[in-house]
Design an enzyme around this catalytic site. Sequence first.
Site, PDB file in Angstrom:
ATOM      1  N   GLU A 169       0.962  -1.127  -0.246  1.00 34.36           N
ATOM      2  CA  GLU A 169      -0.447   0.216   0.060  1.00 34.36           C
ATOM      3  C   GLU A 169       0.864   1.153  -0.013  1.00 34.36           C
ATOM      4  OE1 GLU A 169      -3.239   0.364  -0.635  1.00 34.36           O
ATOM      5  OE2 GLU A 169      -3.616  -1.695  -0.249  1.00 34.36           O
ATOM      6  N   THR A 182       2.065   5.727  -7.459  1.00 33.70           N
ATOM      7  CA  THR A 182       2.862   4.883  -8.032  1.00 33.70           C
ATOM      8  C   THR A 182       1.704   3.472  -8.996  1.00 33.70           C
ATOM      9  OG1 THR A 182       4.257   5.302  -6.252  1.00 33.70           O
ATOM     10  CG2 THR A 182       4.858   3.660  -8.180  1.00 33.70           C
ATOM     11  N   LEU A 192      11.085   5.557  -6.802  1.00 33.82           N
ATOM     12  CA  LEU A 192       9.415   6.201  -6.153  1.00 33.82           C
ATOM     13  C   LEU A 192       9.023   7.346  -6.382  1.00 33.82           C
ATOM     14  CD1 LEU A 192       9.043   3.008  -4.131  1.00 33.82           C
ATOM     15  CD2 LEU A 192       7.785   2.945  -6.470  1.00 33.82           C
ATOM     16  N   TYR A 244       8.818  10.834  -4.109  1.00 35.99           N
ATOM     17  CA  TYR A 244       7.836  10.738  -2.541  1.00 35.99           C
ATOM     18  C   TYR A 244       8.541  10.466  -1.252  1.00 35.99           C
ATOM     19  CZ  TYR A 244       4.377  12.496  -5.251  1.00 35.99           C
ATOM     20  OH  TYR A 244       3.785  13.390  -6.487  1.00 35.99           O
ATOM     21  N   TYR A 294      -6.775   5.898   4.597  1.00 34.05           N
ATOM     22  CA  TYR A 294      -7.301   4.991   3.731  1.00 34.05           C
ATOM     23  C   TYR A 294      -6.075   4.098   3.353  1.00 34.05           C
ATOM     24  CZ  TYR A 294      -5.999   2.080  -0.491  1.00 34.05           C
ATOM     25  OH  TYR A 294      -5.569   1.121  -0.754  1.00 34.05           O
ATOM     26  N   ASP A 302     -10.536   5.669  -1.840  1.00 32.54           N
ATOM     27  CA  ASP A 302      -9.277   5.808  -1.918  1.00 32.54           C
ATOM     28  C   ASP A 302      -9.396   6.663  -4.188  1.00 32.54           C
ATOM     29  OD1 ASP A 302      -9.421   4.039  -3.806  1.00 32.54           O
ATOM     30  OD2 ASP A 302      -7.176   3.445  -4.574  1.00 32.54           O
TER      31      ASP A 302
END
Length: 365
Positions: free
Chosen positions: A40, A46, A83, A85, A123, A141
Amino acid sequence: MPCICSPSEIQKSLSRWFKLNGRQLPWRETNDPYAIWLSEVILQQTRVDQGMSYYLRFLDRYPDIFALAAADEEEVLHLWQGLGYYSRGRNLLKTARRVVEQFDGCMPRDYKQICSLPGIGAYTASAILSFAYNLPHACVDGNIYRVLSRLGAIDLPIDSTEGKKIFQEEANALLDKENPGLHNQAIMELGALVCTPRMPRCTECPVISCCAAYKLGIHAELPVKRAKPEVKHRYLTFFFVRLLSSDGNCTLIHKRPGGDVWQGLYELPLVETEQAASEDELYRRVRELLPFAGNDALLTGPLFSLKHALTHQQLHILFYSLELSADQYTDDAETAFKKIRIEELDQYPFPKPINLFFESDLYFL
Ligand code: SF4
């Protein structure tokens, strides 16, 4: 428009469809809360095909939460490289350590406790609790916002406070409390494969007869978002310094501090300007930044340029090379930079744009 079908009708249709059409993904084959949490966090912002290799690599390197908790931050960020962030990568490590220290390595089953962990919001908490423990928490989401807004023809902005509250209530009301994990996955999968942002495949949709937006012909207009905030433009010029010496060439790097993007990652010497800078200005600023670089230092470039979009920021990035003799730089020079051999660059985590520059091989010119 009021709901056309009852929650149980929608639940049954979704569940039937998902069992036949859901993608087989490795994190769906397990109910290990560690693996589910990992997937998650990686999949936030992504795509599944990009996130898959990171998920497999992380699980391979850190097969359980104890192994991850024992890792050092630089190693985790190195594995996270590409990736973006990076706060997600740092929070991953912080949470692993907290779960090991406070919960004996067992991801909490309590909603408030799990939400108190770094990087776990509403979430992710609902996803872990429903997928791993089959607890009745409804996920919301991006995919679910879209499906719910269309099913109920709800035109409240999904990024407004009121919208978030209403959509969470809608998701709670629709949740199949007997099979919350399967239900959450099914509705997300519908959003990913059928009820897509552009050109939804309504004729293949298992809940077409329940869809208010489809009946009204407004499904392409939903969901609604508030007007976008202004994007800030930043102009970054990085200098790949080559300290030339007969026993191998070195370069300078710097660890980025907190309070800005790419915290904790490394970068090359940087000059930031409010707008595109002239060569003269860059020349002057780099000499202020690296006062040991004399007038005979050779500045070449730009070697490479790119634009990099972040949330609310557009980065305009240039790379120059700056060649000087290693004698000009001494370790006691007043500098915030770390001197390393060029071959050691791959041992440090860098932000994606700098890695793209390295991969371009232009810095060897
Ligand atoms: Fe989405 Fe179309 Fe299905 Fe409505 S009918 S939920 S718009 S795919």
